[in-house]
Design a protein around this motif. Structure first.
Motif, PDB file in Angstrom:
ATOM      1  N   TRP A  21       0.824  -1.204   0.000  1.00  0.00           N
ATOM      2  CA  TRP A  21       0.000   0.000   0.000  1.00  0.00           C
ATOM      3  C   TRP A  21       0.860   1.258   0.000  1.00  0.00           C
ATOM      4  O   TRP A  21       0.491   2.276  -0.597  1.00  0.00           O
ATOM      5  CB  TRP A  21      -0.972   0.009   1.181  1.00  0.00           C
ATOM      6  N   PHE A  22       2.019   1.221   0.647  1.00  0.00           N
ATOM      7  CA  PHE A  22       2.921   2.372   0.617  1.00  0.00           C
ATOM      8  C   PHE A  22       3.402   2.612  -0.813  1.00  0.00           C
ATOM      9  O   PHE A  22       3.397   3.745  -1.309  1.00  0.00           O
ATOM     10  CB  PHE A  22       4.122   2.135   1.543  1.00  0.00           C
ATOM     11  N   THR A  23       3.791   1.556  -1.503  1.00  0.00           N
ATOM     12  CA  THR A  23       4.259   1.673  -2.887  1.00  0.00           C
ATOM     13  C   THR A  23       3.123   2.122  -3.806  1.00  0.00           C
ATOM     14  O   THR A  23       3.329   2.969  -4.688  1.00  0.00           O
ATOM     15  CB  THR A  23       4.820   0.320  -3.370  1.00  0.00           C
ATOM     16  N   THR A  24       1.938   1.599  -3.622  1.00  0.00           N
ATOM     17  CA  THR A  24       0.786   1.984  -4.434  1.00  0.00           C
ATOM     18  C   THR A  24       0.467   3.466  -4.223  1.00  0.00           C
ATOM     19  O   THR A  24       0.214   4.211  -5.185  1.00  0.00           O
ATOM     20  CB  THR A  24      -0.444   1.126  -4.074  1.00  0.00           C
ATOM     21  N   GLY A  25       0.480   3.943  -2.999  1.00  0.00           N
ATOM     22  CA  GLY A  25       0.220   5.343  -2.698  1.00  0.00           C
ATOM     23  C   GLY A  25       1.275   6.258  -3.291  1.00  0.00           C
ATOM     24  O   GLY A  25       0.968   7.335  -3.832  1.00  0.00           O
ATOM     25  N   ALA A  26       2.535   5.857  -3.202  1.00  0.00           N
ATOM     26  CA  ALA A  26       3.623   6.662  -3.769  1.00  0.00           C
ATOM     27  C   ALA A  26       3.488   6.740  -5.288  1.00  0.00           C
ATOM     28  O   ALA A  26       3.664   7.815  -5.887  1.00  0.00           O
ATOM     29  CB  ALA A  26       4.970   6.070  -3.370  1.00  0.00           C
ATOM     30  N   ALA A  27       3.176   5.635  -5.929  1.00  0.00           N
ATOM     31  CA  ALA A  27       3.012   5.617  -7.388  1.00  0.00           C
ATOM     32  C   ALA A  27       1.826   6.493  -7.796  1.00  0.00           C
ATOM     33  O   ALA A  27       1.907   7.250  -8.780  1.00  0.00           O
ATOM     34  CB  ALA A  27       2.822   4.187  -7.877  1.00  0.00           C
ATOM     35  N   ALA A  28       0.722   6.420  -7.057  1.00  0.00           N
ATOM     36  CA  ALA A  28      -0.438   7.251  -7.369  1.00  0.00           C
ATOM     37  C   ALA A  28      -0.100   8.727  -7.180  1.00  0.00           C
ATOM     38  O   ALA A  28      -0.513   9.586  -7.978  1.00  0.00           O
ATOM     39  CB  ALA A  28      -1.622   6.856  -6.488  1.00  0.00           C
ATOM     40  N   GLY A  29       0.667   9.057  -6.167  1.00  0.00           N
ATOM     41  CA  GLY A  29       1.082  10.442  -5.935  1.00  0.00           C
ATOM     42  C   GLY A  29       1.968  10.963  -7.053  1.00  0.00           C
ATOM     43  O   GLY A  29       1.806  12.099  -7.524  1.00  0.00           O
ATOM     44  N   VAL A  30       2.922  10.151  -7.500  1.00  0.00           N
ATOM     45  CA  VAL A  30       3.798  10.549  -8.605  1.00  0.00           C
ATOM     46  C   VAL A  30       2.985  10.735  -9.887  1.00  0.00           C
ATOM     47  O   VAL A  30       3.169  11.711 -10.619  1.00  0.00           O
ATOM     48  CB  VAL A  30       4.931   9.505  -8.803  1.00  0.00           C
ATOM     49  N   TRP A  31       2.070   9.811 -10.142  1.00  0.00           N
ATOM     50  CA  TRP A  31       1.241   9.917 -11.350  1.00  0.00           C
ATOM     51  C   TRP A  31       0.390  11.181 -11.315  1.00  0.00           C
ATOM     52  O   TRP A  31       0.307  11.914 -12.305  1.00  0.00           O
ATOM     53  CB  TRP A  31       0.348   8.679 -11.461  1.00  0.00           C
ATOM     54  N   ALA A  32      -0.267  11.462 -10.159  1.00  0.00           N
ATOM     55  CA  ALA A  32      -1.123  12.638 -10.048  1.00  0.00           C
ATOM     56  C   ALA A  32      -0.309  13.921 -10.183  1.00  0.00           C
ATOM     57  O   ALA A  32      -0.733  14.875 -10.854  1.00  0.00           O
ATOM     58  CB  ALA A  32      -1.871  12.612  -8.726  1.00  0.00           C
ATOM     59  N   THR A  33       0.860  13.974  -9.571  1.00  0.00           N
ATOM     60  CA  THR A  33       1.711  15.161  -9.662  1.00  0.00           C
ATOM     61  C   THR A  33       2.146  15.409 -11.097  1.00  0.00           C
ATOM     62  O   THR A  33       2.110  16.552 -11.588  1.00  0.00           O
ATOM     63  CB  THR A  33       2.951  14.993  -8.757  1.00  0.00           C
TER      64      THR A  33
END
Length: 119
Positions: free
Chosen positions: A7-19
Motif C-alpha cells: 500500500w505504501f508503494t501503491t500510494g507513492a506511485a499514485a502520488g507521482v502519477w497525479a503530480t
C-alpha cells in the motif's frame, strides 16, 4: 509487513502519477503554450480557407468553360483566363450640375418635433 509495503508503494506511485498529470496540465494552460496553440490553429484554419478558395476558383473556371461551350460564346485566348477580353463600359454617373439644385423639405421637421413628445 508485505501489506504495508504494497500500500505504501501503491500510494507513492499514485502520488507521482497525479503530480505528473497536474504539472502537464499546468504547462499546457500557461500563456505561452496557449499562444502557440492558438497560432497553430490559426495557421491551420488559414490553410483550410486558402484551400477552399482555390477549390471555389477551380470550380468557377470549370463552370465558366461549361457555360461558354454550351452557349457557343467565342473567347479571346489572349485575354487572361477568367477575364473578359474587353470589359463592358458602364455609363458615367451624371454630374452634380446635371441633377439640378438641392432642395430640402423642412416643413415636416416642426411636425416631428411636436409629435415625438420631447419638444
Amino acid at each position: 509487513m508485505f501489506r504495508r509495503a504494497f500500500w505504501f508503494t501503491t500510494g507513492a506511485a499514485a502520488g507521482v502519477w497525479a503530480t505528473t498529470k497536474v504539472q502537464r496540465t499546468l504547462r499546457g494552460l500557461a500563456p505561452d503554450s496557449l499562444a502557440v496553440r492558438a497560432a497553430d490553429r490559426a495557421v491551420t484554419a488559414g490553410q483550410r480557407v486558402r484551400g477552399f478558395a482555390l477549390d471555389v476558383r477551380a470550380g468557377m473556371a470549370q463552370r465558366e468553360r461549361e457555360l461558354t461551350e454550351a452557349l457557343g460564346i467565342e473567347r479571346d485566348e489572349a485575354a487572361a483566363p477568367g477575364r473578359a477580353a474587353h470589359p463592358p463600359q458602364l455609363p458615367s454617373p451624371p454630374h452634380r450640375a446635371e441633377l439640378g439644385p438641392v432642395t430640402r423639405d423642412t416643413s415636416r421637421i416642426s411636425e416631428m418635433r411636436t409629435t415625438d413628445g420631447v419638444g
